[in-house]
Each structure stands twice: as structure tokens, then as C-alpha cells.
Scaffold this active site. Structure first.
Site, PDB file in Angstrom:
ATOM      1  N   LYS A 292      22.949  14.212  59.010  1.00 24.79           N
ATOM      2  CA  LYS A 292      22.309  15.080  60.001  1.00 24.79           C
ATOM      3  C   LYS A 292      20.841  14.709  60.165  1.00 24.79           C
ATOM      4  CE  LYS A 292      20.168  18.720  59.114  1.00 24.79           C
ATOM      5  NZ  LYS A 292      19.676  20.051  58.647  1.00 24.79           N
ATOM      6  N   CYS A 360      23.979  34.279  68.035  1.00 22.59           N
ATOM      7  CA  CYS A 360      25.191  34.028  67.237  1.00 22.59           C
ATOM      8  C   CYS A 360      24.788  33.780  65.793  1.00 22.59           C
ATOM      9  CB  CYS A 360      25.959  32.839  67.809  1.00 22.59           C
ATOM     10  SG  CYS A 360      27.649  32.699  67.195  1.00 22.59           S
ATOM     11  N   CYS A 367      27.346  39.939  69.658  1.00 25.83           N
ATOM     12  CA  CYS A 367      28.277  39.621  70.743  1.00 25.83           C
ATOM     13  C   CYS A 367      28.017  40.489  71.977  1.00 25.83           C
ATOM     14  CB  CYS A 367      29.713  39.797  70.260  1.00 25.83           C
ATOM     15  SG  CYS A 367      30.185  38.657  68.936  1.00 25.83           S
ATOM     16  N   CYS A 370      25.807  38.557  74.308  1.00 26.18           N
ATOM     17  CA  CYS A 370      26.230  37.185  74.594  1.00 26.18           C
ATOM     18  C   CYS A 370      27.017  37.139  75.896  1.00 26.18           C
ATOM     19  CB  CYS A 370      27.071  36.640  73.442  1.00 26.18           C
ATOM     20  SG  CYS A 370      27.648  34.955  73.707  1.00 26.18           S
ATOM     21  N   CYS A 378      34.574  33.253  74.620  1.00 28.08           N
ATOM     22  CA  CYS A 378      34.446  32.958  73.194  1.00 28.08           C
ATOM     23  C   CYS A 378      35.627  33.549  72.436  1.00 28.08           C
ATOM     24  CB  CYS A 378      33.130  33.503  72.646  1.00 28.08           C
ATOM     25  SG  CYS A 378      32.918  33.203  70.866  1.00 28.08           S
TER      26      CYS A 378
END
Length: 449
Positions: A292, A360, A367, A370, A378
Site C-alpha cells: 500500500k 462510512c 447510513c 449516505c 449499498c
């Protein structure tokens, strides 16, 4: 006299009809069928309008009609009985049930069933949805691999991924996340030469493992201001490990990171001519640097997007969206690179890290804020709370006027809300890929510290 005879015959027919239990049942079924037909006729404009004898101007016109109905009741009921029996075997509300048996009012009955379903909140009507209807989650539609005849492997992207990506971009524009102002790629001192800026970007990424962006930014600022000789490779080579450890004391695993930074400085001097490597293989060869960090450093320091930097946020959120089902961040990176357009490789890490920091979250996802959950995109969204009604018997004491106390039991109704799933990954299990294999401080069995 004729009228009287007809009246007597009518009365006799009705009496005979009501005297037999079987005929009474057939009569009830016939009336039920007549009510359904009248209701269907009012629902379907194309149904034929039947003549009602009660609207006639003649006083005697209704008498023969009633008499004929009394005489033919048994024959009509015999024809209706198979129809009723057949309709009972079919599912309720099936539009094709009456079409198969040749009912001319099938369209009207189907329209009535449709209206009933709409009133029950099972379907939307004029854009209004019954609030009691349960919200639906999106189904998981991961990327699919297909093998062509020649053996070439193609990957079909997940369904609606572009809409989900664009909505996330719009949400990120409205909320400033810590990564937007204190991300590792933004911490290098722009007044320094490019070589020093690349070194500071690499050290920022090494310090960011298991550390919040705010703490990493403070540590880099401390090195830039208090490292003797400035934040350069030569200064890192000269500084004592104790002082370096003190300057980065607030970051996670600072003791290990102090050793990694000192070793990295020596490797850069001896193998890479004082600069950071310009290849993924070279970056991964440095102590404390994983895939990463290597891909992010290659993109931020050298401006080349050779892979996707997948941290815990990218790994967790893309699995939550159902784009794939992977266990390790390296699997997630390979899965994303198989279909995600290359021009988005650099942006997706910054995008999802900020999304994971603000909406998130690993613990307690928002939620309700969102847009993906609002549009049913989702699969992992929490759609709401369910309520249970719990009844208990409670003892109540009543005091009379004479001072006596009497007890009685009453039923008390209590509403209990189910706990909403607020997280997917426990806090202790959020491990960055670079920390796998790092030693952790052991806890004492006695003190728990």
C-alpha cells in the site's frame, strides 16, 4: 288473479330454495359471485352494464324476473360451484386465475386486486410509498470474470459501480475529511528541493501505519521544525535514535518505526544514491514499507500510478459495496485493478479514505447520511430499526379510602427497539497491511496492562 298466482309461485320457489341446506349454500355462493361481478364492473370501465329490473317503469316487469331466478337458481349454482372451487385453488390476487376459467370480468377483478395491492403499500402510487413498507437493500453484484475462446480473461465491472463512485465523489465534496488536509501526500515541505520532498512523503507514509492523520501530521511537523539540520536524509543519518523516537513519540509503534527510519536512511544512502527508489520493487525492499505504501508513494512522490494503494478503508468499503469478496488488502488490490479504469487508481484511495473517515466509519456507519443507502445501492446499508412489542404483567398497588392497600396485576405494553448493526469490523481487528507481523506489547495476565 294472474298476479296473485305468480306471486304464490314465487313465494313457493323461494321457500323451497331456503328449505334445503344445500340450496342455502348454493344461494350464498351465488350472491357472493354476484357481488364480485358488480364490484368488478365498477372497477373496469369496459365491463358491460347489466339492466336492473328495479329501474323499469312497469310494476309487473320485476315479477317474472324474480320467478325465473327462483326456478333457475339450482342450475346457475351448479355452474358457479366449479368456478368458485377452481378460483380457491389459485393464489390470491393472481390476475390470470379468472382468465383461465373464462370469466368475462377477469380484467375487472385483476384491476381490483391491483388497487388492493397499491392501497396495502406494496407498490408506489403517484410517487408516494407507504412508510410502513420495509426498505430494500441492494443485492451484491460483484465483478465477474469471463474466459474467451482464445483463453483471454475479461472482467465485467460490478453493476452500478459508476453511479456509486460518482455519488461518493459528490458526498466527499460536501464534507472535509482529515485526509483532505493532513494526508501523507500533502505533508511534505514544498519549500524544500524535490529530493527532500520525496523523502518526507516516504517517511510520512511509514509513520501513518496504525496512526490517525492528525497525529501523523503533527509528527511530520515536529520533524520539520525540530530535527537538527532540517528534515533531510543527512539529518536522519546523524540523529540519535533516542531523539528521533522522542520526535515521533505520538505515532503508533514509534519504537519500531524509529528503527525502520534509521535503517531506511542507510539503505537510501548506500543503494539508491540518496534518493527514494523509483520502482515498486525498490520501495517494498525498504523496512516497514508494504505494498500500500509503495503504490501511494509511487503516485505521490514520482507521479506514476502503477497500482492501487489499498488500506483498511478501501478494503472494507469495497467489500461492503459488494464489488468483490476478498480477505486481504492485496486480494482487493488485484480485484480492483482487474476492471477499474486506470485514471481512477490514484483517486480511489483518497476518495474512500475520506469517505471512511466521515460517513462510512469502521464503527457506527452513518447510513442515514449516505446517498448510496438512500438510493438502495449499498448492500451493506442499515435500512432502519425494527420494533418489537413486549407485554409484561405488572403489579399495581391501590390504596383505598380506609387506608387498606390492595394489589392487582395489569398488562403493561413496552416497545423495545432492536439494536442496529453499527459496525462491520471490531476496532481491535482493524489492522493495516504493513502491521502484519509486527510485535505488539504483551498484556500482563494479572494486571491486564
Amino acid at each position: 288473479m294472474r298476479t296473485s298466482r305468480i306471486s304464490r309461485d314465487t313465494s313457493a320457489g323461494m321457500s323451497a330454495l331456503s328449505s334445503s341446506p344445500r340450496r342455502r349454500r348454493l344461494s350464498a355462493q351465488l350472491h357472493q359471485t354476484a357481488r364480485v361481478s358488480r364490484y368488478a364492473a365498477t372497477t373496469d370501465p369496459s365491463a358491460p352494464i347489466k339492466h336492473d329490473a328495479s329501474t323499469s317503469d312497469s310494476d309487473l316487469s320485476s315479477v317474472p324476473s324474480d320467478f325465473d331466478e327462483a326456478r333457475g337458481t339450482e342450475a346457475k349454482a351448479a355452474d358457479v360451484a366449479p368456478t368458485l372451487q377452481s378460483s380457491r385453488k389459485r393464489k390470491r390476487g393472481d390476475a390470470g386465475a379468472n382468465e383461465d376459467i373464462g370469466d368475462p370480468n377477469a380484467a375487472g377483478i385483476a384491476a381490483a386486486a391491483q388497487a388492493s395491492r397499491t392501497r396495502a403499500g406494496l407498490e408506489a402510487h403517484d410517487g408516494i410509498v407507504n412508510p410502513t413498507a420495509a426498505a430494500k437493500k441492494a443485492r451484491r453484484a460483484p465483478a465477474k470474470k469471463t474466459v474467451a475462446a482464445g483463453g483471454a480473461v475479461a472482467v465485467e465491472p460490478p453493476r452500478s459501480w459508476e453511479e456509486m463512485y460518482n455519488l461518493t465523489v459528490e458526498m466527499r465534496k460536501k464534507v472535509v475529511a482529515p485526509v483532505d488536509t493532513m494526508g501523507c501526500e500533502r505533508l511534505a515541505d514544498e519549500t524544500r528541493p524535490p529530493r527532500d520532498q520525496r523523502l518526507q512523503t516516504l517517511i510520512s507514509l511509514m509513520l501513518s501505519s496504525q496512526t490517525k492523520d492528525t497525529v501523523t501530521a503533527a509528527a511530520i511537523k515536529n520533524l520539520q521544525e525540530n530535527l537538527p539540520g532540517g528534515f533531510t536524509l543527512e539529518s536522519l543519518l546523524k540523529v540519535e535514535p533516542e531523539l528521533l523516537n522522542e520526535l515521533i513519540l505520538k505515532v503508533g509503534f514509534h519504537n519500531n518505526k524509529t528503527k525502520y527510519i534509521k535503517q531506511t536512511a542507510e539503505i537510501l544512502r548506500d543503494k539508491f544514491d540518496g534518493d527514494i527508489p523509483d520502482t515498486i520493487k525498490g520501495l517494498i525492499s525498504l523496512p516497514g514499507v508494504g505494498p500500500k505504501m509503495a503504490y501511494l508513494c509511487m503516485s505521490a512522490a514520482w507521479g506514476r500510478d502503477e497500482g492501487i494503494g489499498v488500506d483498511v478503508h478501501v478494503h472494507r468499503i469495497t467489500n461492503l459495496w459488494g464489488w468483490h469478496k476478498t480477505r486481504q488488502p492485496e486480494e482487493t488490490r488485484a480485484a480492483l485493478e482487474a476492471w477499474l479504469p486506470r485514471e481512477k487508481w490514484h483517486q480511489i484511495n483518497h476518495l474512500l479514505v475520506g469517505f471512511g473517515q466521515t460517513i462510512c466509519l469502521p464503527l457506527g456507519r452513518k447510513c442515514g447520511e449516505c446517498a448510496l443507502a438512500d438510493r438502495g445501492l449499498c448492500p451493506g446499508a442499515v435500512v432502519g430499526k425494527s420494533q418489537k412489542i413486549k407485554k409484561e404483567n405488572v403489579t399495581v398497588k391501590d390504596e383505598g379510602s380506609d387506608g387498606d392497600v390492595a394489589e392487582r396485576e395489569v398488562e403493561d405494553v413496552i416497545k423495545v427497539e432492536d439494536d442496529v448493526k453499527a459496525e462491520d469490523v471490531p476496532a481491535k481487528s482493524i489492522v493495516d497491511i504493513e502491521d502484519i507481523g509486527l510485535s505488539r506489547p504483551r498484556r500482563s495476565r494479572r494486571t491486564g496492562k
